[in-house]
Design a protein around this motif. Structure first.
Motif, short mmCIF file in Angstrom:
data_model
loop_
_atom_site.label_atom_id
_atom_site.label_comp_id
_atom_site.label_asym_id
_atom_site.label_seq_id
_atom_site.Cartn_x
_atom_site.Cartn_y
_atom_site.Cartn_z
N PRO A 158 0.78 -1.24 0.00
CA PRO A 158 0.00 0.00 0.00
C PRO A 158 0.81 1.29 0.00
O PRO A 158 0.34 2.32 -0.46
CB PRO A 158 -0.81 -0.10 1.29
N GLN A 159 2.02 1.24 0.52
CA GLN A 159 2.77 2.47 0.71
C GLN A 159 3.81 2.65 -0.38
O GLN A 159 4.74 1.85 -0.52
CB GLN A 159 3.44 2.43 2.08
N GLU A 160 3.65 3.73 -1.14
CA GLU A 160 4.61 4.05 -2.19
C GLU A 160 5.90 4.56 -1.55
O GLU A 160 5.86 5.28 -0.57
CB GLU A 160 4.03 5.14 -3.09
N GLY A 161 7.03 4.18 -2.11
CA GLY A 161 8.32 4.67 -1.62
C GLY A 161 8.76 4.06 -0.30
O GLY A 161 9.67 4.58 0.33
N ALA A 162 8.14 2.97 0.13
CA ALA A 162 8.51 2.35 1.41
C ALA A 162 9.89 1.70 1.34
O ALA A 162 10.60 1.63 2.33
CB ALA A 162 7.48 1.31 1.82
N ARG A 163 10.24 1.24 0.18
CA ARG A 163 11.57 0.66 -0.05
C ARG A 163 12.18 1.41 -1.22
O ARG A 163 11.87 1.12 -2.37
CB ARG A 163 11.45 -0.84 -0.38
N PRO A 164 13.02 2.39 -0.94
CA PRO A 164 13.56 3.23 -2.02
C PRO A 164 14.25 2.41 -3.10
O PRO A 164 14.90 1.41 -2.82
CB PRO A 164 14.55 4.14 -1.32
N ARG A 165 14.03 2.86 -4.32
CA ARG A 165 14.65 2.21 -5.47
C ARG A 165 16.14 2.55 -5.47
O ARG A 165 16.53 3.69 -5.25
CB ARG A 165 13.98 2.73 -6.75
N LEU A 166 16.96 1.55 -5.71
CA LEU A 166 18.39 1.78 -5.79
C LEU A 166 18.71 2.46 -7.11
O LEU A 166 18.28 2.03 -8.16
CB LEU A 166 19.16 0.47 -5.70
N VAL A 167 19.47 3.54 -7.03
CA VAL A 167 19.89 4.26 -8.22
C VAL A 167 21.34 3.93 -8.45
O VAL A 167 22.18 4.12 -7.57
CB VAL A 167 19.68 5.78 -8.05
N ARG A 168 21.62 3.43 -9.62
CA ARG A 168 23.00 3.07 -9.94
C ARG A 168 23.78 4.30 -10.34
O ARG A 168 23.32 5.11 -11.13
CB ARG A 168 23.02 2.07 -11.09
N THR A 169 24.95 4.40 -9.76
CA THR A 169 25.86 5.48 -10.16
C THR A 169 27.10 4.82 -10.74
O THR A 169 27.50 3.74 -10.30
CB THR A 169 26.24 6.36 -8.96
N PRO A 170 27.69 5.47 -11.72
CA PRO A 170 28.90 4.88 -12.31
C PRO A 170 30.03 4.83 -11.29
O PRO A 170 30.16 5.72 -10.46
CB PRO A 170 29.24 5.81 -13.48
N ILE A 171 30.79 3.77 -11.36
CA ILE A 171 31.95 3.64 -10.47
C ILE A 171 33.06 4.48 -11.07
O ILE A 171 33.35 4.41 -12.26
CB ILE A 171 32.38 2.16 -10.35
N SER A 172 33.66 5.29 -10.23
CA SER A 172 34.70 6.20 -10.72
C SER A 172 36.00 5.45 -10.99
O SER A 172 36.27 4.40 -10.41
CB SER A 172 34.93 7.32 -9.72
N GLU A 173 36.75 6.00 -11.88
CA GLU A 173 38.06 5.45 -12.21
C GLU A 173 39.04 5.77 -11.08
O GLU A 173 38.84 6.73 -10.33
CB GLU A 173 38.59 6.09 -13.51
N PRO A 174 40.08 4.95 -10.94
CA PRO A 174 41.07 5.25 -9.90
C PRO A 174 41.63 6.66 -10.07
O PRO A 174 41.92 7.10 -11.18
CB PRO A 174 42.17 4.21 -10.12
N GLY A 175 41.72 7.38 -8.98
CA GLY A 175 42.24 8.74 -9.01
C GLY A 175 41.16 9.80 -9.18
O GLY A 175 41.41 10.97 -8.97
N GLU A 176 39.95 9.40 -9.58
CA GLU A 176 38.85 10.35 -9.72
C GLU A 176 38.03 10.35 -8.44
O GLU A 176 37.96 9.34 -7.75
CB GLU A 176 37.93 9.96 -10.89
#
Length: 182
Positions: A158-176
């Motif tokens: 019944p409750q919208e947003g009860a379990r937040p959707r995981l948002v994928r973010t790009p993994i940064s390159e070494p040194g960034e």
């Protein structure tokens, strides 16, 4: 889901916006399609072998198998961000509503077979099978699907947003700098 993101990127912006707006309904439809195919496979396997004299029982068993698969896919994908209940309560409600849906799904087939007598020896085998498919697999599934969509959103998830959707973010390159840390 990079393939889905790529596919969405090919669509015109208004279509893409419409699909994203109704993402939950589309996922529910995909789960329904998978379970519809599963129901057909199990139903006809049983109906053409061990339960050839009991088509309603074959359909009920097939729907029960598909219901278990539907719960897992619905909870973990279709309604991934919805919740609001303890897991045991959610599962119990899901299966109660699905049990009601089994009855709704089977009702048109029972009417076709036993009230309208669209079965052998009153009609030919081909007519019987077409009537079974239309009443049990098409009409019954449609009635049960509409009921499930409404009931799942109202009582199970019944409750919208009860379990937040995981948002994928790009993994940064070494040194960034890591964008996820921000």
């Amino acid at each position: 889901m990079a393939a889905i993101d790529s596919l969405l990127g090919l669509l015109p912006k208004p279509v893409r916006s419409l699909l994203l707006k109704h993402r939950e309904l589309l996922k529910f439809g995909v789960v329904g399609t998978v379970c519809f195919v599963l129901t057909n496979v199990v139903n006809y396997t049983l109906k053409l072998t061990v339960l050839h004299e009991n088509p309603v029982t074959a359909l009920i068993l097939a729907v029960l198998v598909a219901t278990v698969v539907s719960y897992v896919l619905s909870r973990e994908w279709s309604f991934r961000t919805r919740g609001g209940r303890e897991r045991q309560h959610e599962a119990a409600l899901f299966f109660v509503i699905s049990g009601i849906s089994v009855g709704l799904n089977s009702l048109p087939l029972a009417v076709s077979r036993y009230l309208l007598e669209l079965r052998t020896p009153y009609v030919g085998v081909v007519t019987q099978e077409i009537a079974d498919f239309v009443s049990g697999m098409i009409l019954g599934t449609l009635i049960a699907m509409i009921f499930r969509w409404w009931a799942f959103k109202k009582w199970v998830f019944p409750q919208e947003g009860a379990r937040p959707r995981l948002v994928r973010t790009p993994i940064s390159e070494p040194g960034e700098p890591d964008e996820r840390a921000a």
